[in-house]
Structure formats: structure tokens, C-alpha cells
Scaffold this active site. Structure first.
Site, PDB file in Angstrom:
ATOM      1  N   GLY A   1     -76.211   7.980  11.224  1.00 41.22           N
ATOM      2  CA  GLY A   1     -75.190   8.599  10.375  1.00 41.22           C
ATOM      3  C   GLY A   1     -75.603  10.020  10.115  1.00 41.22           C
ATOM      4  O   GLY A   1     -76.760  10.388  10.341  1.00 41.22           O
TER       5      GLY A   1
ATOM      6  N   HIS B   1     -81.990   6.886  19.856  1.00 39.09           N
ATOM      7  CA  HIS B   1     -80.777   6.090  20.093  1.00 39.09           C
ATOM      8  C   HIS B   1     -80.936   5.198  21.323  1.00 39.09           C
ATOM      9  O   HIS B   1     -80.733   5.662  22.442  1.00 39.09           O
ATOM     10  CB  HIS B   1     -79.574   7.019  20.263  1.00 39.09           C
ATOM     11  CG  HIS B   1     -79.199   7.683  18.980  1.00 39.09           C
ATOM     12  ND1 HIS B   1     -78.399   7.083  18.043  1.00 39.09           N
ATOM     13  CD2 HIS B   1     -79.578   8.869  18.447  1.00 39.09           C
ATOM     14  CE1 HIS B   1     -78.268   7.873  16.995  1.00 39.09           C
ATOM     15  NE2 HIS B   1     -78.978   8.955  17.213  1.00 39.09           N
TER      16      HIS B   1
END
Ligand code: XMP
Length: 509
Positions: free
Chosen positions: A54, A168
């Protein structure tokens, strides 16, 4: 019981991608906002949680946080990026602003052995995108991976089954990302997998039956993949209590209307009403050249025709829509709703009240295609390239006339044929023809011609939001151009559109 992983969304760019990777690994995954309460999460009976990235910093007042009871629930958890910083901060570690890191980095193992790292090499490339970083681990955690920019690139508490990575794992630029996710799901959490479109059907068909009970449903077929697959799955659940209304506005490509009709009378034989309304649509567009005006008139008339048919059928309780995951905005499944927008064309009037049935709302486009195949729809329909609701009408600049429609339809067929014959369709997003409304002089044989120019538009894209023009081989371009000019009388010049999106759009209007 279906195994289920929840992706708690902290406002990530990649939440959908995480969910999709988990599904690719054979486990059903669903996204829920990070603001969901503990009770809401428990009601979904998840076997594991993945906390997404986020844009926020854990220190910013008002930064998103979870219901505290989630952390001590005993449900295995994997934090990614912000999800990791959140876990570190909430469980007693320290997070500090560091040098932001965007892009490739090297992750290095620290010597700690852990099931999360099974089969992962000592060093591998990962994709970072973060501002803050974890400086000290919460009690109970081991450092599993380090990197230059983030001293803690991965940490884990095997006893509590809480893990986190700064990078990620879900993006293709991270090497071994899928292995890490697989290790988390299968070794750490102990899931058994096996989820596929067949299991989706087994679960969804009874769910639709329970929701609709002995009432009836209506679906508007547009010729596109989504409405067709939605119709097929609801038909599997309701049989003759589903009626499909296929509003044929006359702006479909060559062979498409026939193909839809055949699929739904032979393969998925449902109550099928084919409304041939080309004349009404042509009349509504007479003299109209403004693209927005064309779209508006088509959208409004589409709804009017659909409404007329719906009224003839008498009271219907549910309207089936082919809404996909990316289109879903907050509105719980099965909620009674006034329909404000039709995905393809304009908006339904406020007084047309149905309950919405959206059986594809948890699926991505490629999953919808697989489901369509599972339901017996023909490949040619299921693998169809995206096609705009207003159809060929917005691929011809100027007035929509029957003769021009025929010209465009024939040229489009040649483009499709040549691209498919070249075997490159799987690498492309869309390939089609456009009539730009330009007349040009040419010479054929010994004759002067004065015909229309035709634009060929072929683009690559991941989601239609951005796109690039496809770098087709000159020999293929030549084949397309020659075939069009020789097979479609009335067209004497072919242009190739080399505009990306942005600044262009994919469609011309
Ligand atoms: P643009 O032209 O905006 O198109 O770059 C992006 C993608 O959306 C498709 N498109 C539509 N799809 N109804 C649809 O269902 C529409 O009115 C519509 N307009 C554009 C277009 O084909 C491309 O894939």
C-alpha cells in the site's frame, strides 16, 4: 470445504495480481479491504491471510490498520511490502524511513533455514517498491533474507506462521516469487490446492440456485465473452428459468450474431430471444457523426429494446450481468440494487428494478474464458478479442450507413483472418479495421479509382488501459493490405495506425 485465502488490501497496486497468483497456484483467493472487521473475515473462513502492499507509511496518522484481533487469531499470515511494515510495527519491531527503493534489488539468504525458502537459491533478484523499511524485527521473528536497501527483506515466525517480505513476490520481475508463494501456501499453511474452474462451478451453481430459489432471471447478451459466460453458468443453475435476450444492433462483426445464436441454441440451449434491430439502430443514427452522440443513441436504444422484450416476458426477478472482478466496486453480492449502468452501453432507467446476479464478479478475464470452455461454449466465442458495446458503429468516422458497415465488416474479416493465420493472435490485445472517412484516388488495372481509405489497428496491451501499436512484420502488413484492396471493392488504400495509448485511444471513437 473450499480452501480460501484472503488478500487484505491496504490500497495496493498489486492486490489483484496477488489474488491471481494464488489462484494460479491452485488455491481460491479473494480480496477484502483492510478495513474489514474480524467478524467479517472469520465469516469467510480463510485458511490464510495475505496483507498487501500500500502507498502509506505506518507512522502517518490515519494509516490503514487491521482489526487487532486478526494478528492474534492464529490464522497464518504473509505480509507483502506495506503488509510487512505493518506486521513489524504492530508486533513490536521497528520501522524507519529509509532511502526509498524502486526496482530490482538482490535478496540474500541469511543462513536461516525455513520452509518459506525451500528451493530458493542463496541470491536472487527481487522487485522492490518501498519508502520505509524494517530496522528491527519483532520478538519471535527470524531474519530470512537481507538486501542492500532493506536490511530485512524477509522475516518469519515459524511458530506463529507469520511471514513477511519487503519485495513483491507476485510480479514477474521477482525471481522465485511463485516459489515463495507456493511455499507459503503449501508448506507453511499446509493447504492441499486443486482449485480450478471446475471447483468454481461446483460451488457457484448451488449458490445461484439458493439465491434465486424458484424465481426467474433475464440476461442481456451483447455478443461479448462476459455476458455469454454469465448466461451459460446461470443456465446451468436455473435451466429454463433463465431467458436470454440478444439485442442484435447490427453493428457486430461478420458471423458474430450467427455464432452467438448457434452457441445458445446448440451448445447451451437456453430460452433465447434474438431481437434483430438493425433497422431501428440505423434509423436512430441517421445523420449522426459525433462519436459521443453515436454512443449515447446506441446505448439508449439498446436499453429500450431490451426493456420492451423484458416487459413482454412479464415479471422477472433477477438480471444477470457479466461483471468481472476488475469492474467490481463495493456492493455486496445479491444486494437489491437499482441498476445505474450497463457495462457495455449507457444506463438502465431507474424504474427498472431487478436484483442483480453477477456470477463472474470474483473472476478475472482469463478465468472467465476458461469457465466458458468448461461450460461448453465454443472456443471462437470464448477467446474472442475485446469488442466495444457500440460495435462497428464507433469504428467508422462519420455517419453509419449500411454500405459502409458492409465495407468495414468485410475488411475487418480480412484483418482477423490474416492475423490469425500468422499465428500471433495470442500476443495481441486487439486487431481490427477502421473506416476513417477519407476518400482517396488510386489506380487499379488501367482504371482510376476513388474509394475509401481503411485503417488497420493492431495493439498490444495488458488491460486496455494503456496500449502500444503492434510491431507487425512488413511482410504481414503487406499481405493484409493487398488482401483488403483486392477482396473489398470500394477500399483502395490501407494505412497502419502507429499511435500508442496514451496519447491515442484504442478505438477511434
Ligand atoms: P479505448 O478506445 O478507450 O478502449 O482505448 C479501451 C478498451 O475498451 C474497449 N471499449 C469498450 N468496451 N464498451 C465496451 O464494452 C464500450 O463502449 C467500449 N469502448 C471501448 C476497447 O475495445 C478497448 O479494448
Amino acid at each position: 470445504m473450499t480452501e480460501r485465502v484472503l488478500v487484505l488490501d491496504f490500497g495496493a497496486q498489486y492486490a489483484q495480481l496477488i489474488a491471481r497468483r494464488v489462484r494460479e497456484l491452485g488455491v481460491y483467493a479473494e480480496i477484502v479491504p483492510a478495513t474489514a472487521t474480524f467478524e467479517q473475515l472469520l465469516a469467510k473462513e480463510p485458511q490464510a491471510l495475505i496483507l498487501s502492499g500500500g502507498p502509506d507509511s505506518v507512522y502517518r496518522p490515519g494509516a490503514p490498520r487491521l482489526d487487532d484481533r486478526i494478528l492474534t487469531s492464529g490464522i497464518p499470515q504473509l505480509g507483502i511490502c506495506y503488509g510487512m511494515q505493518y506486521l513489524a510495527h504492530a508486533l513490536g519491531g521497528r520501522v524507519d524511513p529509509g532511502l526509498p527503493e524502486y526496482g530490482p534489488a538482490e535478496a540474500r539468504r541469511t543462513g536461516v533455514e525455513d520452509p518459506l525458502l525451500a528451493g530458493v537459491p542463496e541470491r536472487f533478484r527481487v522487485w522492490m517498491s518501498h519508502g520505509d523499511r524494517v530496522e528491527s524485527l519483532p520478538p519471535g521473528f527470524s531474519l530470512l533474507l537481507g538486501s542492500d536497501g532493506a536490511p530485512c527483506a524477509a522475516m518469519g515466525d515459524a511458530a506463529r506462521k507469520i511471514y513477511a517480505v519487503q519485495f513483491h513476490p507476485e510480479v514477474v520481475h521477482t525471481e522465485h516469487g511463485m516459489e515463495l508463494l507456493r511455499n507459503f501456501l503449501y508448506s507453511v499453511v499446509g493447504l492441499t490446492g486443486g482449485w480450478d474452474m471446475g471447483s468454481f462451478l461446483e460451488r457457484e451453481v448451488p449458490r445461484i440456485q439458493a439465491e434465486v430459489g424458484d424465481r426467474s432471471a433475464l440476461v442481456a447478451l451483447s455478443g461479448g465473452v462476459d455476458s455469454a459466460v454469465a448466461a451459460a453458468i446461470v443456465h446451468r443453475a436455473l435451466g429454463d428459468r433463465l431467458t436470454a435476450v440478444f439485442v442484435d444492433h447490427g453493428f457486430l462483426r461478420a458471423g458474430e450474431a450467427e455464432e452467438v445464436e448457434r452457441a445458445f441454441t446448440e451448445r447451451v440451449p437456453l430460452r433465447f430471444i434474438h431481437v434483430k434491430a438493425e433497422d431501428r439502430f440505423l434509423a436512430a443514427l441517421a445523420g449522426v457523426v459525433d462519436p459521443e452522440e453515436k454512443r449515447k443513441r446506441i446505448g439508449n436504444l439498446f436499453i429500450r429494446v431490451f426493456e420492451e422484450e423484458a416487459q413482454k416476458l412479464g415479471p422477472t426477478d433477477f438480471l444477470v450481468q457479466g461483471t468481472l472482478y476488475p469492474d467490481v466496486i463495493e456492493s455486496g453480492p445479491g444486494q437489491a440494487a437499482v441498476i445505474k449502468s450497463h457495462h457495455n452501453v449507457g444506463g438502465l432507467p431507474e424504474d427498472l428494478r431487478f436484483r442483480l446476479l453477477e456470477p463472474l464478479r470474483e473472476l478475472f478475464k482469463d478465468e472467465v474464458r476458461r469457465l466458458g470452455t468448461e461450460l461448453g461454449l465454443p472456443r471462437s466465442l470464448v477467446q474472442r478479442q475485446p469488442f466495444p458495446g457500440p460495435g462497428l458503429a464507433i469504428r467508422m468516422v462519420g455517419e453509419v450507413q449500411p454500405g459502409r458497415l458492409e465495407l468495414l465488416r468485410r475488411a475487418d474479416l480480412v484483418v482477423r483472418r490474416e492475423i490469425e493465420a500468422a499465428g500471433i493472435a495470442d500476443d495481441l490485445w486487439q486487431w481490427f479495421a477502421v473506416l476513417p472517412g477519407v476518400r482517396t484516388v488510386g489506380v487499379m488495372g488501367d482504371h482510376r479509382t476513388y474509394g475509401e481509405a481503411l485503417v488497420v489497428r493492431v495493439v498490444t496491451s495488458d488491460d486496455g488501459m494503456t496500449a502500444d501499436w503492434a510491431k507487425l512484420e512488413p511482410a504481414l502488413l503487406q499481405r493484409i493490405a493487398s488482401a483488403i484492396v483486392s477482396e473489398v471493392p470500394g477500399i483502395n488504400r490501407v494505412l497502419y495506425d502507429v499511435t500508442s495509448k496514451p496519447p491515442g485511444t484504442i478505438e477511434w471513437e
